[in-house]
Write a protein that holds these residues in place. Structure first.
Motif: not given
Length: 438
Positions: A201-205, A235-238, A248-251, A433-438
């Motif tokens: 469960f990923c927290v917002g930046i 920021l990715e689902f996988t 591995y994740w790029l974070v 969060l929505t704007s940053e993910m976009a």
């Protein structure tokens, strides 16, 4: 003096009457011939070595040859040896699992491509009518399918064995305003012979707090919460890639200068995340891949004469540039890289190409009829005999979807009646969060 023939005949008759064992002639009816598959003809090690190099489909048929072969093919040591051979074969020619969507019905379609054969659609255990399906893997011959944004309907699937298992979720729920997506990863514990699922469960930046991490063990069939003190933002689902059973994740990781891109991997032995160095943002696009059993990074700009840099990661020396590929001309989008080094790209007409990284020439090309443009997910697949407890055979897609619809209906009724169900209410992320993910 009696003739020699008569005397010899009496002796033969007596010997026959005394016992069968004194006869030098073979008795086809009385003596049991050794099986042609027994170690009388070939040592058991040679038989095991030969069988371990055969495809899964052939081995499933060969289980009917004898009880000895059936037991051999089912042993964990043989399964592990077979997967090592299957993985090494992929360096010369890869099997590709492709996820796409039908352009009219928008249903999910999963296909298998073994160059130079034609593309074959396979029956998937995931309900095709669900709005989204993400693919994680492969990991030890398994694929994980799930529904975002919270990692629902997690399904473990072995396409080669045509079996699957729906994983029951925990009671953990995302915290509104804190978590904005769940990222799913897979790992394999070779010491325990255990397939693992990671649900983060990923927290917002904007929050400098650790993510909520839980792990599912296929061996115990249970979830458990993991201790995590490292602060990073996914920021990715996988997960981005799985190499030798390690995810591995790029974070994005906060520091005193703001934030920076780094890599993290999940240590299966310690059950913790480890930070790895990054090559930095050199070009516009970066893509983590597995190349010949190593962690690699593709780094390129989207130009008409695209040149791609291939970087390889070493635990001692860090990142080093392996080679450059290009120019790659005539491609609209680069989809990734196979483990044998072939670059996977797509042109504006939806045709997918496999390109030689050394000569930049086209090795194979294929396309999908009735597929939605931009919906392709390319997975470099190695087949395996490995199975976990509670798996079911994959049924035909139509029958599977009917069962899934009934299950969803039952879960909805339970949810409306206030009973426990597997339905999680999607939380609306804050506008920032929505704007940053976009």
């Amino acid at each position: 003096m009696p003739p020699k023939g008569k005397g010899n005949g009496k002796k033969k008759g007596k010997s026959k009457g005394k016992g069968k064992g004194t006869s030098k002639e073979p008795n086809c009816r009385g003596a049991a011939e050794p099986e042609p598959t027994s170690h009388f003809y070939f040592p058991r090690e040679i038989i095991s070595n030969i069988l371990s190099r055969l495809p899964v489909k052939t081995l499933l048929r060969f289980r009917c040859v004898s009880k000895q072969w059936r037991n051999l093919i089912s042993k964990p040591d043989f399964i592990a040896s077979h997967f090592r051979h299957s993985s090494s074969l992929q360096f010369s020619g890869s099997s590709i699992l492709i996820g796409s969507r039908h352009h009219e019905s928008n249903h999910h379609v999963v296909s298998l491509y073994n160059p130079p054969e034609s593309v074959v659609q396979v029956d998937s255990p995931f309900p095709c009518f669900f709005p989204n399906m993400y693919i994680v893997g492969p990991c030890n011959g398994f694929i994980c399918l799930f529904n975002p944004p919270w990692g629902e309907l997690i399904t473990l699937w072995n396409p080669a064995m045509r079996k699957y298992k729906m994983v029951e979720l925990t009671d953990s729920l995302p915290r509104q305003g804190l978590h904005f997506l769940a990222s799913i990863g897979m790992a394999f514990d070779f010491q325990q012979n255990d397939l693992l699922i990671l649900r983060i469960f990923c927290v917002g930046i904007m929050y400098a707090v650790p993510n909520h991490v839980e792990m599912y063990s296929s061996k115990s069939g249970k979830w458990k919460k993991l201790k995590n003190e490292m602060v990073f933002h996914i920021l990715e689902f996988t997960c981005n890639v799985i190499v030798k059973g390690v995810a591995y994740w790029l974070v994005c990781m906060p520091d005193k200068f703001g934030s920076r891109d780094v890599f993290v991997r999940f240590d299966v032995g310690k059950l913790v995340f480890e930070k790895l160095p990054s090559i930095g943002r050199r070009k516009k696009h970066q893509y983590l891949v597995e190349l010949e059993g190593s962690l690699c990074m593709l780094d390129w700009d989207h130009k008409d004469d695209c040149h791609m840099d291939v970087w390889v990661m070493d635990d001692v020396d860090g990142w080093s540039k392996k080679y450059s590929v290009g120019p790659l001309v005539g491609f609209d989008l680069i989809l990734g890289c196979l483990r044998n080094g072939d670059i996977v790209a797509k042109n504006e007409n939806g045709v997918i190409f496999l390109c030689d990284p050394i000569t930049s020439s086209i090795k194979e090309k294929f396309c999908f009829d009735n597929s939605k443009d931009g919906s392709y997910v390319i997975v470099d697949y190695s087949e395996s005999l490995f199975l976990i407890g509670g798996m079911l055979p994959v049924k035909k897609q139509d029958a599977q979807d009917k069962l899934a619809r009934k299950k969803v209906t039952r879960d909805c009724l339970k949810f409306l009646m206030g009973q426990p169900s597997e339905i999680i209410i999607p939380l609306i992320a804050p506008f920032w969060l929505t704007s940053e993910m976009a």
